[in-house]
Scaffold this motif. Structure first.
Motif, PDB file in Angstrom:
ATOM      1  N   CYS A  10       0.858  -1.569   0.121  1.00 40.93           N
ATOM      2  CA  CYS A  10      -0.136   0.144  -0.134  1.00 40.93           C
ATOM      3  C   CYS A  10       0.857   1.240  -0.088  1.00 40.93           C
ATOM      4  CB  CYS A  10      -0.929  -0.006   1.282  1.00 40.93           C
ATOM      5  SG  CYS A  10      -2.099   1.504   1.317  1.00 40.93           S
ATOM      6  N   GLY A  11       0.952   1.855  -1.076  1.00 42.79           N
ATOM      7  CA  GLY A  11       1.960   3.006  -1.269  1.00 42.79           C
ATOM      8  C   GLY A  11       3.357   2.424  -1.066  1.00 42.79           C
ATOM      9  N   ASN A  12       3.986   2.786  -0.230  1.00 42.66           N
ATOM     10  CA  ASN A  12       5.568   2.394   0.082  1.00 42.66           C
ATOM     11  C   ASN A  12       5.623   1.413   1.120  1.00 42.66           C
ATOM     12  OD1 ASN A  12       6.529   4.266  -1.913  1.00 42.66           O
ATOM     13  ND2 ASN A  12       6.720   6.048  -0.302  1.00 42.66           N
ATOM     14  N   ASP A  35      -5.922   3.303   1.771  1.00 47.83           N
ATOM     15  CA  ASP A  35      -6.239   4.484   0.992  1.00 47.83           C
ATOM     16  C   ASP A  35      -5.515   4.680  -0.266  1.00 47.83           C
ATOM     17  OD1 ASP A  35      -7.248   6.876   0.206  1.00 47.83           O
ATOM     18  OD2 ASP A  35      -7.453   7.641   2.096  1.00 47.83           O
ATOM     19  N   HIS A  36      -6.148   4.275  -1.568  1.00 51.98           N
ATOM     20  CA  HIS A  36      -5.403   4.428  -2.534  1.00 51.98           C
ATOM     21  C   HIS A  36      -5.065   5.789  -3.020  1.00 51.98           C
ATOM     22  CE1 HIS A  36      -5.566   0.062  -2.845  1.00 51.98           C
ATOM     23  NE2 HIS A  36      -7.037   0.107  -2.613  1.00 51.98           N
ATOM     24  N   SER A  37      -5.848   6.629  -2.553  1.00 50.21           N
ATOM     25  CA  SER A  37      -5.752   8.002  -2.848  1.00 50.21           C
ATOM     26  C   SER A  37      -4.527   8.805  -2.498  1.00 50.21           C
ATOM     27  CB  SER A  37      -6.911   9.032  -2.712  1.00 50.21           C
ATOM     28  OG  SER A  37      -7.058   9.159  -1.338  1.00 50.21           O
ATOM     29  N   THR A  38      -4.380   8.229  -1.428  1.00 50.67           N
ATOM     30  CA  THR A  38      -2.927   8.880  -0.600  1.00 50.67           C
ATOM     31  C   THR A  38      -1.934   8.009  -0.520  1.00 50.67           C
ATOM     32  OG1 THR A  38      -3.691   8.187   1.568  1.00 50.67           O
ATOM     33  CG2 THR A  38      -4.380  10.552   0.742  1.00 50.67           C
ATOM     34  N   GLY A  39      -2.160   6.668  -0.708  1.00 49.98           N
ATOM     35  CA  GLY A  39      -1.083   5.658  -0.635  1.00 49.98           C
ATOM     36  C   GLY A  39      -0.813   5.202   0.873  1.00 49.98           C
TER      37      GLY A  39
END
Length: 669
Positions: A10-12, A35-39
């Motif tokens: 998820c993100g990094n 939260d895919h919008s913020t990673g």
């Protein structure tokens, strides 16, 4: 390694199983929401506000962000911003890697939480001007303060009791409270200016959480293989270092994820034999390797005894260094010159054996100055051993002097010092063991009612101990942390004052200016807080709060019906002014016939002890006399009346038995 077919990142952030995103991808309690919008990854289901940025499988830890609680003065008054409390049923806030911290001047910050019991603590930070702020980078109570948190904390919330003075508003309009990873924080004076600190940690402060694969022990977990977390055949169960529960590790020679069936794979150790001291011909095997080297074996046989001997000498040298550092030689000389024979210098090994190597199950209690353990000495004598938290080598002379003076205190209501151990980094003190717990436990546990006579007796015994320290010891001893949890009860429920970790020795009528305020919130003398002058009257104020605990059965900082937390001292004084004293007193003694005058007298004595000005408070010797007078005029008189009435009843019963016998005797031939 995520579970097959599950989202790995998820993100990094990598999401290793037993954590996971989506149904079937995580072990119960370890769900992650992305939260895919913020990673950003959040621990827990939808709506979670705990943003995670690192997860450690082997250590059973996760690093997360938590927003600040703050209040600021904007010219029109104080505005505050209280974030929702952190409540994580599957996680615990690490008590070894985090500290509760407050930044600001004129700031009293509280942390409330839950582990096995309700928990409240806090810290105080004061600075009268910008020049008085500590610029060392440490949280010493001047611009910033810190305190430890207990183990097994799953929930906490932070609040303030802030008093703003005009002298600090120009350079410090805001106060902040938070729990933060200790290694990630260093205080800077610029943190006090404007909204600097809020901008600096706009995403929240970092803190460390502990987690476990299961809350049972390894033996219990293995009984139910369907729920057992260590799925790889090359894995093993290890108890958590941070509390109850267990984690999983790959067995020696294997690496990977022990929570997956094929997660632990063989490590090719011959690829880096120097790491494993393989100095001969290396042959890799499953989970290990073999090595043949005659020279290596010969070298080890020769070197091993030398290494052992070297370690022994190093240990002896280290002990000698600590003994000297802690003033051991000065202490021995003082003991010889003053012929002190009641205090013994113990070795480190003696105290380790007595406490089973300081087993947690031997803990009697934890406080601001250290942890106390129950010890069983070789002669079967039971003792209490206190390991202090801090060590200041610049104060070794004062420490030695304190031991000498405490060794000469001979009062039935003061816990007796038996000895010390100085060959460790932080000195340990050995006291007589008192078996019946603390006065705090007696008052605030849901046990049977305590008679007013017993409450007064305990108050008198405690006051006599403090009066002795103030008036009979030379130089005078100021306890510095008087509270109900520092009053122990022996097998006959006699009171004994203990814990001299915050004590100071003063020449008569001298005041002591403190750079750091020590003590416990709710008991602290307000004059001491403002002026930083420690006097005998500081103990009197704290004892006034103990009297209130005895007659109200409320804690020093309390709440009713889930309302905001209040200071017992200020609430009690206000109730007296408003003629609402009955509302504060313990209902079990209010209803006793004839006790109203005594309760009024005790309340008035407590009010005098709690005066804002030290000069208006009585001496401890006066407190003792007042308490004795109250006890004599109420409880003792009632007891005498009761005994006389009992004697009358017994006499009447005796007459009823004897008269018929005498009558029959006279009528016989």
């Amino acid at each position: 390694m995520a579970r097959p077919g599950c989202q790995e990142r998820c993100g990094n952030l990598s999401i290793p199983y037993p954590f996971g995103i989506g149904r079937g991808c995580f072990r119960s309690g370890l769900e992650v929401t992305c939260d895919h919008s913020t990673g950003r990854a959040y621990l827990g289901g939808e709506g979670s506000n705990v943003w995670a940025f690192e997860i450690f499988l082997l250590q059973g830890e996760a690093r997360v962000h938590k927003h600040l609680t703050w209040d600021c003065y904007d010219g029109n008054g104080i505005s505050n911003f209280i974030r929702s409390p952190i409540d994580l049923h599957s996680y615990q806030i690490s008590h070894t890697k985090n500290k509760f911290t407050a930044v600001g001047c004129d700031t009293i910050a509280f942390i409330q939480g839950e582990n096995t019991n309700s928990y409240t603590s806090g810290c105080v930070s004061f600075c009268s001007s910008e020049a008085s702020v500590d610029t060392s980078g440490q949280c010493t109570g001047m611009g910033c303060c810190q305190t430890s948190i207990p183990a097994n904390l799953t929930y906490f919330n932070t609040t303030f009791s802030t008093r703003r003075s005009a002298s600090v508003l120009g350079f410090n309009p805001c106060s902040y409270a938070f729990v933060i990873e200790t290694q990630q924080f260093r205080f800077d004076i610029s943190d006090l200016a404007g909204y600097n600190f809020a901008h600096k940690y706009s995403d929240g402060v970092p803190l460390v959480l502990n987690w476990v694969a299961g809350k049972e022990s390894c033996d219990e977990a293995k009984k139910n293989m369907s729920s057992y977390a260590c799925r790889s055949k090359n894995s093993e169960c290890v108890p958590s270092d941070n509390g109850p529960g267990y984690l999983c590790n790959c067995s020696s020679g294997y690496g990977g994820n022990p929570y997956l069936e094929e997660g632990c794979q063989d490590i090719d150790e011959c690829a880096f034999p120097e790491q494993y001291l393989c100095l001969g011909q290396c042959t890799n095997t499953i989970g290990s390797y073999s090595c043949i080297s005659i020279s290596t074996v010969f070298l080890l046989v020769c070197i091993f005894p030398l290494v052992i001997e070297c370690q022994k000498r190093k240990l002896v040298k280290e002990k000698d260094g600590f003994f000297k550092q802690n003033g051991g030689f000065i202490l021995l000389e003082q003991m010889r010159s003053r012929r002190v024979e009641t205090v013994r210098v113990f070795s480190k090994e003696e105290l380790e054996n007595a406490t089973n190597n300081f087993d947690k199950r031997r803990e009697l209690g934890r406080g601001g100055h250290g942890t106390v353990y129950k010890g069983i000495m070789e002669d079967k004598r039971t003792v209490a051993i206190k390991r202090s938290k801090v060590c200041n080598t610049n104060q070794k002379d004062e420490f030695v002097q304190e031991i000498i003076i405490l060794s000469q205190i001979n009062h039935k209501n003061v816990v007796r010092l038996l000895g010390c151990c100085l060959e460790v980094e932080v000195p340990m003190l050995v006291y007589e063991y008192i078996p019946n717990g603390t006065l705090f436990q007696l008052i605030h546990s849901e046990g049977p009612s305590i008679s007013l006579d017993d409450r007064l007796r305990i108050a008198i015994e405690s006051a006599e101990a403090l009066a002795y320290l103030h008036s009979s010891a030379f130089p005078s001893i100021i306890h510095g942390d008087v509270k109900s949890s520092n009053i122990l009860l022996d097998d006959k429920h006699m009171a004994k004052v203990t814990d001299f970790g915050a004590s100071h020795m003063l020449v008569k009528n001298e005041t002591h200016f403190m750079t750091v305020v020590q003590g416990t919130l709710g008991y602290l003398d307000p004059e001491y807080l403002q002026e930083r002058q420690l006097t005998e009257k500081s103990d009197v104020y704290s004892f006034g709060v103990v009297i209130l605990e005895l007659i109200t059965r409320k804690t020093a900082i309390y709440s009713e019906d889930s309302s905001e937390r209040k200071g017992l001292a200020s609430s009690f004084v206000m109730a007296m002014k408003e003629n609402k004293l009955q509302d504060m007193l313990d209902k079990s003694i209010v209803g006793v016939v004839g006790m109203e005058p005594a309760l009024g007298a005790i309340s008035e004595l407590a009010r005098k002890c709690l005066s804002m000005k030290g000069e208006e408070r009585p001496q401890m010797t006066e407190v003792v006399e007042q308490l004795k007078l109250i006890r004599r005029t109420c409880c003792q008189e009632k007891l005498t009346e009761y005994m006389i009435q009992e004697q009358k009843i017994n006499m009447q019963n005796l007459v009823r038995i004897i008269l018929p016998t005498l009558h029959n005797t006279e009528a016989s031939p």
